[in-house]
Design a protein around this motif. Sequence first.
Motif, short mmCIF file in Angstrom:
data_model
loop_
_atom_site.label_atom_id
_atom_site.label_comp_id
_atom_site.label_asym_id
_atom_site.label_seq_id
_atom_site.Cartn_x
_atom_site.Cartn_y
_atom_site.Cartn_z
N LEU A 180 0.81 -1.33 0.18
CA LEU A 180 -0.01 0.05 -0.01
C LEU A 180 0.93 1.14 -0.08
O LEU A 180 0.38 2.30 -0.61
CB LEU A 180 -0.84 -0.02 1.20
CG LEU A 180 -1.96 -1.09 1.20
CD1 LEU A 180 -2.67 -0.83 2.44
CD2 LEU A 180 -2.96 -0.45 0.02
N HIS A 181 1.98 1.20 0.53
CA HIS A 181 2.93 2.24 0.89
C HIS A 181 3.49 2.65 -0.37
O HIS A 181 3.55 3.76 -0.80
CB HIS A 181 4.01 2.07 1.87
CG HIS A 181 4.97 3.30 2.22
ND1 HIS A 181 5.97 3.30 1.40
CD2 HIS A 181 4.78 4.56 3.04
CE1 HIS A 181 6.67 4.50 2.18
NE2 HIS A 181 6.01 4.94 2.55
N GLU A 182 3.85 1.45 -1.13
CA GLU A 182 4.32 1.62 -2.62
C GLU A 182 3.13 2.09 -3.61
O GLU A 182 3.63 2.73 -4.82
CB GLU A 182 4.82 0.40 -3.13
CG GLU A 182 6.24 0.04 -2.37
CD GLU A 182 6.72 -1.50 -2.60
OE1 GLU A 182 5.93 -2.16 -3.24
OE2 GLU A 182 7.68 -2.08 -2.09
N SER A 183 2.17 2.10 -3.17
CA SER A 183 1.16 2.48 -4.18
C SER A 183 0.59 4.00 -3.73
O SER A 183 -0.36 4.58 -4.22
CB SER A 183 -0.20 1.80 -4.13
OG SER A 183 0.10 0.40 -4.22
N GLY A 184 1.21 4.46 -2.86
CA GLY A 184 0.81 6.04 -2.42
C GLY A 184 0.26 6.11 -0.98
O GLY A 184 -0.11 7.29 -0.80
N ILE A 185 0.00 5.27 -0.47
CA ILE A 185 -1.07 5.38 0.92
C ILE A 185 -0.11 5.45 2.16
O ILE A 185 0.90 4.70 2.06
CB ILE A 185 -1.76 4.00 1.01
CG1 ILE A 185 -2.86 4.26 -0.24
CG2 ILE A 185 -2.37 4.10 2.32
CD1 ILE A 185 -3.79 2.93 -0.11
N SER A 186 -0.15 6.32 2.79
CA SER A 186 1.06 6.82 3.85
C SER A 186 0.72 5.66 5.19
O SER A 186 -0.44 5.07 5.20
CB SER A 186 0.78 8.10 4.42
OG SER A 186 -0.37 8.25 5.20
N LEU A 187 1.96 5.58 5.78
CA LEU A 187 1.74 4.74 7.10
C LEU A 187 0.75 5.38 7.93
O LEU A 187 0.35 4.59 8.80
CB LEU A 187 3.36 5.04 7.78
CG LEU A 187 4.40 3.93 7.35
CD1 LEU A 187 5.70 4.31 7.99
CD2 LEU A 187 3.96 2.52 7.60
N LEU A 188 0.65 6.70 8.09
CA LEU A 188 -0.37 7.22 8.92
C LEU A 188 -1.67 6.65 8.59
O LEU A 188 -2.49 6.09 9.66
CB LEU A 188 -0.27 8.64 8.66
CG LEU A 188 -1.54 9.61 9.40
CD1 LEU A 188 -1.20 9.37 11.01
CD2 LEU A 188 -1.30 10.98 9.13
N SER A 189 -2.09 6.68 7.41
CA SER A 189 -3.43 6.12 7.07
C SER A 189 -3.47 4.83 7.46
O SER A 189 -4.75 4.20 7.90
CB SER A 189 -3.69 6.42 5.57
OG SER A 189 -3.76 7.77 5.38
N CYS A 190 -2.52 3.66 7.07
CA CYS A 190 -2.61 2.52 7.30
C CYS A 190 -2.71 2.08 8.87
O CYS A 190 -3.58 1.31 9.34
CB CYS A 190 -1.42 1.88 6.69
SG CYS A 190 -1.13 1.63 5.07
N PHE A 191 -2.06 2.68 9.56
CA PHE A 191 -1.91 2.40 11.13
C PHE A 191 -3.22 3.17 11.74
O PHE A 191 -3.63 2.52 12.53
CB PHE A 191 -0.74 2.95 11.72
CG PHE A 191 0.44 1.71 11.46
CD1 PHE A 191 0.55 0.70 12.18
CD2 PHE A 191 0.95 1.87 10.25
CE1 PHE A 191 1.39 -0.24 12.23
CE2 PHE A 191 2.23 0.87 10.19
CZ PHE A 191 2.29 -0.01 11.29
#
Length: 473
Positions: A180-191
């Motif tokens: 997801l991070h490689e697709s442009g979604i930030s660590l903040l959003s994931c966690f």
Amino acid sequence: MPGSQRTIVVKHYLTFATGLVECLCFAGAIFGWASLVFVLKTEGYFSSLCVNTTDVNGTHTIDCSGQDEQFSLVFTVASFMNNFLTLASGFLFDWFGTTVARLIGIFLYTMGTLMVAFSTPSLSVLLFPALSLLAVGGILFLITNMQVGNLFGTHRSTIITLYNGAFDSSSALFLVIKLLHESGISLLSCFLFLSACSIIHLLRTFILLPRTFIPYTLPDGYTYGLRGSDQTGENAGHTQRTPEETPPDEHEPVKQEKSFRACVLSRLFIWHLIWLSVIQLRHYLFIGTLNPTLLQLTKGEPSLVSRYINAFAITQLCGVLCAPWNGLIMDRHKGKPLAPGESEKEADLRASVLSLFLTALQCVLFSVCATIPLLPLQYLTFILQVLNRSFLYGGNAAFLSLAFPSSHFGKLYGLVMGLSAVFSLLQYACFALVNTVLRGNPLYLNIGLTLLTLVAFVHPASVFLHCRRKSSQ
């Protein structure tokens, strides 16, 4: 009544299925550390520890061994807390029951996800408490879910090992975050999303799990959850779980249950602790050093490192598929006639010998493959590692439930994991040894660890001799 009985059966399966999803998607996330490290390096965590150096040819390079060592320390601390605080978690579960243990676990897990979400490269130190909280919260999810095996009688060991396999497979969560991070979604959003999932954990705690414990063996008409009483008998305290064995004749004298102290001082427990500690150290060192090892084998090619880390994380998903094989090995004698003079518990213990032996054998094969510095061979190493890990933790929990009284399970499980955690602290010393004395080459350390894993074969031999002594009496 048929309708009422059908409802209870559906609830049992719903409890099992949601517990499997919880263990699979959340509980053992920290063991996907290699995937998360790749993301954290990209974000610049601990990058201040990288220094410019000049090699013998006069070429300027960046030495990030200090950064790698710090990431290894984060994992060492988290994996230590994961095991060491299992002791406290086991006592907490045995004394206060499921609801209290889960509420504490949910709180810790949520705090851990929020800390990672709001961490930054300048606040890299937040990773230490964050990963430790994730680890302890996750192990509380696992401990409170393993009792679900008590709902399914003859398949008890299979379900316990399946949950432990799901716990191993949940390490793929950090692979999902990496992708997801490689697709442009930030660590903040994931966690933050993981934090929000705590609402689901809370609903499951109150609707699909007991306030106290699920007893073994299961009484007729036992109910739990919002409308359940958690108990059909009179006892509602922490001693409500029934002993593992019921006398075949009510006029027979009941054998006195082993005390907790007697269990801990028994030869079975001591050799089981050594078996777990040795194999677990091999796994922790492999996971904690995977990133720098792949950097060395790929000569620092980032795309190749990423590909192998993805392959490693994908193989972790197979843990949930491998673990039931171990449970089936341990349950293979169920429904068959017992040997003359042999109790059901002794038959269960005898059936565990093959499982313990195969786990030790897998570890030696995995360690040999990890020792050989050949990059394509690491695909086989990844497969053997996930197979061995799923057998190790599922077999650990199942063996403790078979060899000792169920009333001590939480305490014994916590104690064996806690003591093995102290032994696992050697991983950081080993990592420092590789970086200094061995100059980044782990070959001799891996050879030493492979020889050490041979000690694990003593445990199945000890259990076999114990069973033979029992049968001859």
